[in-house]
Enzyme design. Structure first.
Site, short mmCIF file in Angstrom:
data_model
loop_
_atom_site.label_atom_id
_atom_site.label_comp_id
_atom_site.label_asym_id
_atom_site.label_seq_id
_atom_site.Cartn_x
_atom_site.Cartn_y
_atom_site.Cartn_z
N ASP A 161 36.37 38.81 45.63
CA ASP A 161 35.39 39.63 44.90
C ASP A 161 34.73 40.60 45.88
O ASP A 161 33.51 40.75 45.91
CB ASP A 161 34.34 38.73 44.24
CG ASP A 161 33.59 39.43 43.11
OD1 ASP A 161 34.12 40.41 42.56
OD2 ASP A 161 32.47 39.00 42.79
N LEU A 162 35.58 41.28 46.64
CA LEU A 162 35.09 42.09 47.76
C LEU A 162 34.71 43.50 47.28
O LEU A 162 35.45 44.45 47.48
CB LEU A 162 36.15 42.16 48.86
CG LEU A 162 35.67 42.60 50.25
CD1 LEU A 162 34.71 41.59 50.83
CD2 LEU A 162 36.86 42.80 51.18
#
Length: 269
Positions: A161-162
């Site tokens: 979830d960068l």
């Protein structure tokens, strides 16, 4: 919830509690140094804490102490965000940071990775059924996912979830990641979430999205076609999830439609 840890780790409260759907956080100090006390409310979030500890401060916030679902983390500075760079149109700078952080997270370690991490393919298990139910561009999204997983590449432990809100500035330590999901899979996927998350409220600028994809592929050294296919698949999956949660899927659908219309995705149209 926090009282035992305040005593055990000799912490002083340094701000108001922060409550999110998946965790509770409390700004604290330890020996005068700022830190963040976090208790995860779901097992998947607790797994993320284990991933942070495994990264040991390389590319991510450092875990100072841990006990089950509760960790003490170094605290970010309040000096600017990647979202501000995005809002100012400084996409190349923001993407360079995201690529650099991702590279640090993917650096091989000598110790075994935490157990219990899911495979990226499992996240997309709902997409074929959603494509049958809703049709439209979701069919192209499902086809993109099928094509990607039919030709796997070297895999690594991903943040998962960068995006802009999960990379913060830590003063002299620079930009570091927080809040990993911990998922195993193709490195190219790591650089997809930021292409959707920064701005879901304004009309999609397709030309800007194309530039961001090109910048990301170059900075992260990933195949631009795989990057587009992952974006198409991910945007469709988000639309399906948001629909199931009663949220408007429009922003994600528009991204999926724009990517599906590109020449690079002819194979799945």
């Amino acid at each position: 919830m926090f009282a035992p840890f305040l005593r055990r780790w000799s912490l002083e409260i340094d701000g108001d509690e922060i409550v999110t759907p998946r965790a509770r956080l409390l700004p604290v100090t330890r020996l005068g140094q700022p830190a963040m006390l976090k208790t995860s409310l779901f097992p998947s979030e607790a797994l993320g804490n284990a991933v942070l500890a495994w990264w040991d401060g390389h590319g991510a916030a450092r875990v100072l102490a841990a006990d089950g679902a509760t960790v003490l983390l170094e605290r970010a500075q309040s000096t600017g965000t990647l979202l501000r760079l995005y809002d100012e149109g400084r996409d190349a700078e923001a993407i360079a940071v995201i690529a650099e952080v991702g590279a640090a997270l993917h650096t091989p370690r000598t110790t075994p990775a935490p157990t219990g991490t899911a495979h990226l393919k499992h996240w997309f298990a709902d997409l074929p059924l959603a494509a049958e139910r809703h049709g439209g561009v979701l069919r192209a999204s499902a086809a993109a996912a099928d094509a990607l997983f039919a030709e796997p590449t070297a895999e690594t432990l991903l943040h998962g979830d960068l995006h802009h809100d999960n990379i913060l500035h830590f003063g002299q330590r620079g930009w570091l990641a927080i809040d990993p999901k911990g998922i195993r899979g193709d490195r190219a996927f790591e650089y997809v979430p930021h292409l959707i998350d920064p701005d879901l409220t304004t009309e999609l600028d397709v030309a800007r999205l194309d530039r961001q994809i090109a910048l990301t592929a170059t900075a992260a050294v990933v195949d631009p076609i795989r990057l587009r296919l992952f974006l198409l698949a991910w945007a469709g999956l988000l639309a399906a999830w948001w629909s199931d949660d009663g949220k408007p899927p429009g922003p994600s659908l528009r991204v999926a439609e724009a990517v599906a219309a590109s020449a690079a995705c002819d194979m799945v149209r």
